[in-house]
Design a protein around this motif. Structure first.
Motif, PDB file in Angstrom:
ATOM      1  N   ARG A   3       1.325  -0.955  -0.096  1.00 37.75           N
ATOM      2  CA  ARG A   3      -0.467   0.011  -0.086  1.00 37.75           C
ATOM      3  C   ARG A   3       0.590   1.241   0.203  1.00 37.75           C
ATOM      4  O   ARG A   3       1.934   1.655   0.659  1.00 37.75           O
ATOM      5  N   CYS A   5       0.863   5.500   0.767  1.00 34.48           N
ATOM      6  CA  CYS A   5      -0.576   5.939   1.111  1.00 34.48           C
ATOM      7  C   CYS A   5      -0.431   7.562   0.552  1.00 34.48           C
ATOM      8  O   CYS A   5       1.198   8.001   0.437  1.00 34.48           O
ATOM      9  N   ALA A  37      -1.399   9.073   8.972  1.00 37.40           N
ATOM     10  CA  ALA A  37      -0.601   8.066   8.213  1.00 37.40           C
ATOM     11  C   ALA A  37      -0.046   7.532   8.703  1.00 37.40           C
ATOM     12  O   ALA A  37       0.114   6.320   8.574  1.00 37.40           O
ATOM     13  N   PHE A  43       0.989   1.348   5.271  1.00 38.23           N
ATOM     14  CA  PHE A  43       1.537   1.648   4.366  1.00 38.23           C
ATOM     15  C   PHE A  43       3.302   1.110   4.384  1.00 38.23           C
ATOM     16  O   PHE A  43       4.125   2.033   5.195  1.00 38.23           O
ATOM     17  N   ILE A  46       5.095   6.401   2.538  1.00 38.40           N
ATOM     18  CA  ILE A  46       4.002   7.411   2.825  1.00 38.40           C
ATOM     19  C   ILE A  46       4.602   8.486   1.382  1.00 38.40           C
ATOM     20  O   ILE A  46       5.601   8.799   1.849  1.00 38.40           O
ATOM     21  N   VAL A 104      -3.563   4.875  -1.722  1.00 37.11           N
ATOM     22  CA  VAL A 104      -4.968   5.925  -0.475  1.00 37.11           C
ATOM     23  C   VAL A 104      -4.620   7.219  -0.002  1.00 37.11           C
ATOM     24  O   VAL A 104      -3.383   7.247   0.045  1.00 37.11           O
ATOM     25  N   ILE A 118      -8.970   5.778   8.492  1.00 41.82           N
ATOM     26  CA  ILE A 118      -8.856   5.145   7.937  1.00 41.82           C
ATOM     27  C   ILE A 118      -8.449   3.320   7.300  1.00 41.82           C
ATOM     28  O   ILE A 118      -9.016   2.926   5.834  1.00 41.82           O
TER      29      ILE A 118
END
Length: 233
Positions: A3, A5, A37, A43, A46, A104, A118
């Protein structure tokens, strides 16, 4: 799932000058989103995208993994959201030499969200294998009951006149205000979808108290009051 962000924050602002790095309840506005975050622990990376060196400097001070210099054509008032997110993802993937599964995007002007919001939005997408998630809160006004539009001839009418009369707002179809707080995407969808709304777009509902998006000085004052209240100041 890998993932990323993305936090996309322009330097210019019409409603609130320099709002993304303006001090609010003790820290720069963008810092709240960066910290949320990080605390979510979702994540691998970021990334902050901006045309403003000042915003990128603040992001670096708060431990951001990747800083993306946004090109001028994506930093105008007219620039749509999706191309900005795509650019940030592509540049980040190039820098870290890694392809992500989930994107995201968090709006820096929505600092009242919680890390749990989130996590909830991401879980909704991943658990149901959806294309993308938007967030919103229950609307105070209903287009079927008390939200009106003014036509060119001066006539006022409901935005969505119901087939049969509705005498109570509670009896109208459920409506929600998009709060622009959290967007969750499958990578392929964010790069191929023509808009935010697609066949399997779903809504993650957040309370009104965490859904204010700062777009004016009044919004700023309201959010600062709520942040200080949360901090016990």
């Amino acid at each position: 799932m890998k993932r990323i962000c993305t936090i996309c924050a322009r330097g210019g602002s019409k409603g609130v000058e320099n709002k993304n790095i303006r001090q609010i309840a003790g820290k720069p506005l963008i810092a709240y989103t960066l910290e949320q975050a990080q605390v979510s622990r979702l994540f691998e990376v970021i990334a902050v995208s901006s045309d403003s060196p000042e915003i990128l400097d603040v992001a670096q001070c708060y431990g951001v993994n990747v800083l993306i210099q946004r090109p001028p054509e994506l930093a105008t008032d007219e620039a749509p959201k999706l191309p900005v997110i795509r650019h940030c993802v592509e540049e980040t993937e190039r820098i870290v030499n890694r392809r992500f599964d989930i994107v995201v995007d968090l709006d820096a002007t929505s600092p009242l969200r919680l890390p749990e919001d989130i996590q909830g939005a991401v879980n909704l997408l991943e658990s149901q294998n959806l294309g993308n998630i938007i967030t919103g809160s229950p609307a105070r006004r209903s287009p079927y009951f008390n939200l009106v539009e003014l036509k060119d001839d001066g006539v006022v009418q409901l935005v969505k006149p119901p087939i049969t009369a509705i005498v109570r707002r509670q009896d109208s179809p459920k409506c929600f205000d998009m709060n622009a707080s959290i967007y969750v995407w499958q990578r392929d969808v964010v790069f191929n979808a023509p808009s935010v709304f697609n066949q399997d777009t779903r809504l993650f509902v957040m309370p009104e108290s965490r859904s204010i998006d700062i777009d004016s000085e009044l919004d700023f004052e309201m959010v600062e009051f709520m942040l200080k209240k949360r901090q016990g100041v």
